[in-house]
Design a protein around this motif. Sequence first.
Motif, PDB file in Angstrom:
ATOM      1  N   THR A 149       0.810  -1.213   0.000  1.00 17.01           N
ATOM      2  CA  THR A 149       0.000   0.000   0.000  1.00 17.01           C
ATOM      3  C   THR A 149       0.847   1.270   0.000  1.00 17.01           C
ATOM      4  OG1 THR A 149      -0.065  -0.251   2.375  1.00 17.01           O
ATOM      5  CG2 THR A 149      -2.005  -0.973   1.156  1.00 17.01           C
ATOM      6  N   ALA A 160       7.915  11.231  11.381  1.00 16.75           N
ATOM      7  CA  ALA A 160       6.458  11.056  11.501  1.00 16.75           C
ATOM      8  C   ALA A 160       6.049  10.488  12.844  1.00 16.75           C
ATOM      9  CB  ALA A 160       5.939  10.147  10.388  1.00 16.75           C
ATOM     10  N   VAL A 207       0.083   3.537   9.499  1.00 12.10           N
ATOM     11  CA  VAL A 207       1.530   3.290   9.557  1.00 12.10           C
ATOM     12  C   VAL A 207       1.970   2.418   8.384  1.00 12.10           C
ATOM     13  CG1 VAL A 207       1.524   1.248  11.097  1.00 12.10           C
ATOM     14  CG2 VAL A 207       3.479   2.782  11.087  1.00 12.10           C
ATOM     15  N   MET A 208       1.127   1.506   7.944  1.00 11.11           N
ATOM     16  CA  MET A 208       1.522   0.670   6.817  1.00 11.11           C
ATOM     17  C   MET A 208       1.569   1.472   5.516  1.00 11.11           C
ATOM     18  SD  MET A 208       2.196  -2.068   8.375  1.00 11.11           S
ATOM     19  CE  MET A 208       2.632  -3.145   7.015  1.00 11.11           C
ATOM     20  N   ALA A 209       0.681   2.445   5.391  1.00 11.41           N
ATOM     21  CA  ALA A 209       0.574   3.172   4.120  1.00 11.41           C
ATOM     22  C   ALA A 209       1.398   4.450   4.089  1.00 11.41           C
ATOM     23  CB  ALA A 209      -0.896   3.506   3.843  1.00 11.41           C
ATOM     24  N   ALA A 210       2.007   4.828   5.199  1.00  9.57           N
ATOM     25  CA  ALA A 210       2.704   6.120   5.239  1.00  9.57           C
ATOM     26  C   ALA A 210       3.791   6.176   4.163  1.00  9.57           C
ATOM     27  CB  ALA A 210       3.311   6.343   6.619  1.00  9.57           C
ATOM     28  N   SER A 211       3.752   7.206   3.369  1.00  7.72           N
ATOM     29  CA  SER A 211       4.717   7.370   2.272  1.00  7.72           C
ATOM     30  C   SER A 211       5.999   8.007   2.797  1.00  7.72           C
ATOM     31  CB  SER A 211       4.106   8.265   1.210  1.00  7.72           C
ATOM     32  OG  SER A 211       4.049   9.590   1.706  1.00  7.72           O
ATOM     33  N   PRO A 212       7.079   7.944   2.002  1.00  7.73           N
ATOM     34  CA  PRO A 212       8.308   8.627   2.443  1.00  7.73           C
ATOM     35  C   PRO A 212       8.076  10.087   2.815  1.00  7.73           C
ATOM     36  CG  PRO A 212       8.796   7.199   0.599  1.00  7.73           C
ATOM     37  CD  PRO A 212       7.298   7.152   0.776  1.00  7.73           C
ATOM     38  N   SER A 213       7.250  10.786   2.060  1.00  4.62           N
ATOM     39  CA  SER A 213       7.085  12.199   2.423  1.00  4.62           C
ATOM     40  C   SER A 213       6.246  12.336   3.701  1.00  4.62           C
ATOM     41  CB  SER A 213       6.498  13.009   1.268  1.00  4.62           C
ATOM     42  OG  SER A 213       5.204  12.568   0.977  1.00  4.62           O
ATOM     43  N   ASP A 214       5.290  11.439   3.913  1.00  4.83           N
ATOM     44  CA  ASP A 214       4.591  11.427   5.206  1.00  4.83           C
ATOM     45  C   ASP A 214       5.602  11.218   6.340  1.00  4.83           C
ATOM     46  OD1 ASP A 214       2.047  11.573   4.056  1.00  4.83           O
ATOM     47  OD2 ASP A 214       1.796   9.397   4.012  1.00  4.83           O
ATOM     48  N   LEU A 215       6.514  10.262   6.131  1.00  7.66           N
ATOM     49  CA  LEU A 215       7.415   9.843   7.205  1.00  7.66           C
ATOM     50  C   LEU A 215       8.432  10.923   7.555  1.00  7.66           C
ATOM     51  CD1 LEU A 215       7.941   6.182   6.000  1.00  7.66           C
ATOM     52  CD2 LEU A 215       6.825   6.883   8.132  1.00  7.66           C
ATOM     53  N   LEU A 216       8.798  11.719   6.560  1.00  8.75           N
ATOM     54  CA  LEU A 216       9.905  12.652   6.781  1.00  8.75           C
ATOM     55  C   LEU A 216       9.455  14.004   7.274  1.00  8.75           C
ATOM     56  CD1 LEU A 216      12.269  11.840   3.813  1.00  8.75           C
ATOM     57  CD2 LEU A 216      12.530  11.309   6.243  1.00  8.75           C
TER      58      LEU A 216
END
Lengths: 512, 512
Positions: A139, A361, B175-184
């Motif tokens: 996903t 995050a 948390v499973m779907a978080a994208s790199p930009s979400d994470l950073l």
Amino acid sequence: MRSDQTNSLTGADLLLALDGSGPMRDQLARAVRAAVREGRLAAGAALPPSRALAESLGVSRWVVTEAYGELVAEGVLDARTGSATRVAQGAWPVQGVGGTPPVLPATARSQVASSLSAASSTGVPADGRPGTTVVPPATSPPPPSGRLRYDLGPGVADLRHLPRQAWARAAHDAVMAASPSDLLGAHPLGEPGLRAALAARLTVSRAVVAAPDDVVVTHGSSDGVARVARALVAAGHRALLVEDPGWPVLRDVARRAGLEPVPVPVDSDGVDTDALVALAERTGARAALVTPAHQFPSGGVLAPARREALVRWARDVDGVVLEDDYDAEFRYDRRPVAALQGLAPDRVVLVGSLSKTLAPAFGTGWLVVAARRWAGLDPSVPPPPVLHQLTFAALVADGSYDRHLRAARTRYRRRRTALLAALAAALPELRVSGVAAGLHAVLALPDGADEQRVVRLAAQRQVHVVAAGRYHVVPDGHPPALVLGYGNLVDAVLPEAVDRLADAVRAEVHTR
Amino acid sequence: MRSDQTNSLTGADLLLALDGSGPMRDQLARAVRAAVREGRLAAGAALPPSRALAESLGVSRWVVTEAYGELVAEGVLDARTGSATRVAQGAWPVQGVGGTPPVLPATARSQVASSLSAASSTGVPADGRPGTTVVPPATSPPPPSGRLRYDLGPGVADLRHLPRQAWARAAHDAVMAASPSDLLGAHPLGEPGLRAALAARLTVSRAVVAAPDDVVVTHGSSDGVARVARALVAAGHRALLVEDPGWPVLRDVARRAGLEPVPVPVDSDGVDTDALVALAERTGARAALVTPAHQFPSGGVLAPARREALVRWARDVDGVVLEDDYDAEFRYDRRPVAALQGLAPDRVVLVGSLSKTLAPAFGTGWLVVAARRWAGLDPSVPPPPVLHQLTFAALVADGSYDRHLRAARTRYRRRRTALLAALAAALPELRVSGVAAGLHAVLALPDGADEQRVVRLAAQRQVHVVAAGRYHVVPDGHPPALVLGYGNLVDAVLPEAVDRLADAVRAEVHTR
């Protein structure tokens, strides 16, 4: 058994103070630190020879030499060839902390912990197993477009190996187990369960001296530094000594809070404490922000004598040291040097966060502020949501967080080794500096090279690197260098990334 | 078909503005509001008779009368028996917002939404199904000791019916779907996906006028009010008009931020706007904190003429109204009155949170601050962790949050009815006031009764109630009353709780 050294410590003395928690090596180091801190061991006192102490404790000699070595690196002990290991002149009794031993609280939420342990043995594959290829979840959206293909930018952890499943389990268990009092209230300094878990963890992993009440849960390092900076401003501080080069975000945070950053030079032994003391005197600054475990970005470890000098200075001027412990969990050639905080909890505020161990995050960090100095912290920043804190507490309590750190350490060590080997092969004339730690290394460029131009030439080759100048207060005038991050670098593309970078460096060298 | 009223709106005109989203009744009400807001319908303009408009739109007459009724309650329309329904004199075009219709963004994270929908049909029982006995999870610890057995304290939602499973699923998917930009990265004003989801929800459920950029994610209502209060102080404000009685926590928040609370009396029609205008003039206050949908604690709804007067005052003095929308999701006898913000987005800041719809542990709230006035908000408060925001966004996006609210509404309505019936039986001489809304009711005590004494007598009988005096700026001098909360009251003990309370009231009445 008694050592034949006069004025020396007996094994029995030490044994009394062993706390029975964790590996013997750690127990021994903690016992010695406590004895020094509490004044039971004076500066100059000789310790038993390692063989004698090992026999007395019934442990291998390796345990003792490792503990001694660690304490020497911290500046607690002093070792000279052919002479006894002694308590260093720079080891001091701490005023105002007294004889209270560090509290090692039973980790909270054992209920959560046990249910998490059960969940983690259900066959769900562990995240980030070293040596296996971990495919991002189906996903997960693709990375944002416009980014360069070979990412050697520093400061980013491995986003492909986050403990996502473990976090999801912890979140599940936290929300299912939340009690009425959890649900109704937030403690302004953080949930007691998380503060206890962090105090216990940091006591073991970083040799921090912290009771649960000394820990404040923050939103991350910037929030932590900002809150301490505002407290300092309220207490009359106007300046903050900062490392140059250093992490510019925290310099900006301090400036916005009202503290003028005073740059202090660094070398391979960390911040130059002679210069720091002189600059402090000149500017009146009584607070310093430093990275003792791993200077950012130059990569040195603060030398034992400088650790001592820094704390002595803070005591002399009634000052405060902010210890930015940003990547101290990641040391590859040996165990990390203990936190400075553990030797001077009355003067050092430790600043930590999940940004480098997990990712920004996760939005959580901590301060260790002994002696309840947090009473002066800005109360207008609410803590992270209780459920989020309980989730992180569950992740710590069931060991998932430490498992993740161990796996990450192995992965980063391997990647660093591969990076250095590739650089040595592709650019044999250039030197890489910094100890084997963290998520970055510094590549010195040839004298006279234009580092900004190398960055541009690399970008043309799809390689993202950062010039050292970005971290200097004055962006030029330093030897040209690149800061190479390997935290989020994909192992499979590492050789190609280095080849392309080498090509960019050669293009700059040959065309200037 | 044309109405036979002169100067009236045709169905075709309205039809043009219907946005196709949600029930026809809502679409119609939104269309009329927009026409009034944008000046297309002037004050005094007659609307088509409900029958004519219903025919023109091809809907039942009920749809039109419901929409008209709602708009009359909001003060947008004016209805007199035997005369046409007209645009109220207090309905005004909004300066500076212009013809831009409210944006109804596609809810973000449809990917998350669809996976959540799939998850929710796997046979996991839904939380809080009305009419079923919901047992707290087995892992839930018992409530803290020392609390009274019969809890009629106000301000607490039903902690036994939280959507724990749905939250856990949302956390997993986030948390499973978080994208790199979400994470950073964290957006300082909140994650774009959550801001879009909140803007869409509030546009529909509260008739708020908000684009995603107008929404600021906060840590809750106290944080929201604190941040607006600090912005007001920075802009030169020194005082804040507050309702008396009112929620003391927010008065304290304002005071700590540097705004002196100026108490304004309330009656059964909400805050007394004549008194407010007079007090504003006397003190120079240009900001007010009010609860238009359901005055806390007296339980009135701000009367249409007062809604108008309040906004007119704010415009006249270049002021700001903070609309504390704390329990507006819970109205039982009719649909909630639309938010004041929707009629004056240039003057009203809406303050909302999850504290009453879920629980404080969810640590999340929102401000609706149109026209980008958030540029003045204090930037030193970091947003809630990105993962936490993404979790709440997923909960909204897949409908779980709205399902929870619907189930909660049914549960609270039934409990309120049972409470009022029990009070009528046990204390027939006492009056309960407040509209059928929220999580509390006000029980007037006999003249001359000592409400504090009743609270003590009730506590002796294991019943927790709160005296009205707790919410008054001056704790006495008002008619004696109790504020009874039923949000977290266990249905099974309700009759016993009321019997014991009645016993306490009689004990006070008979012994004074």
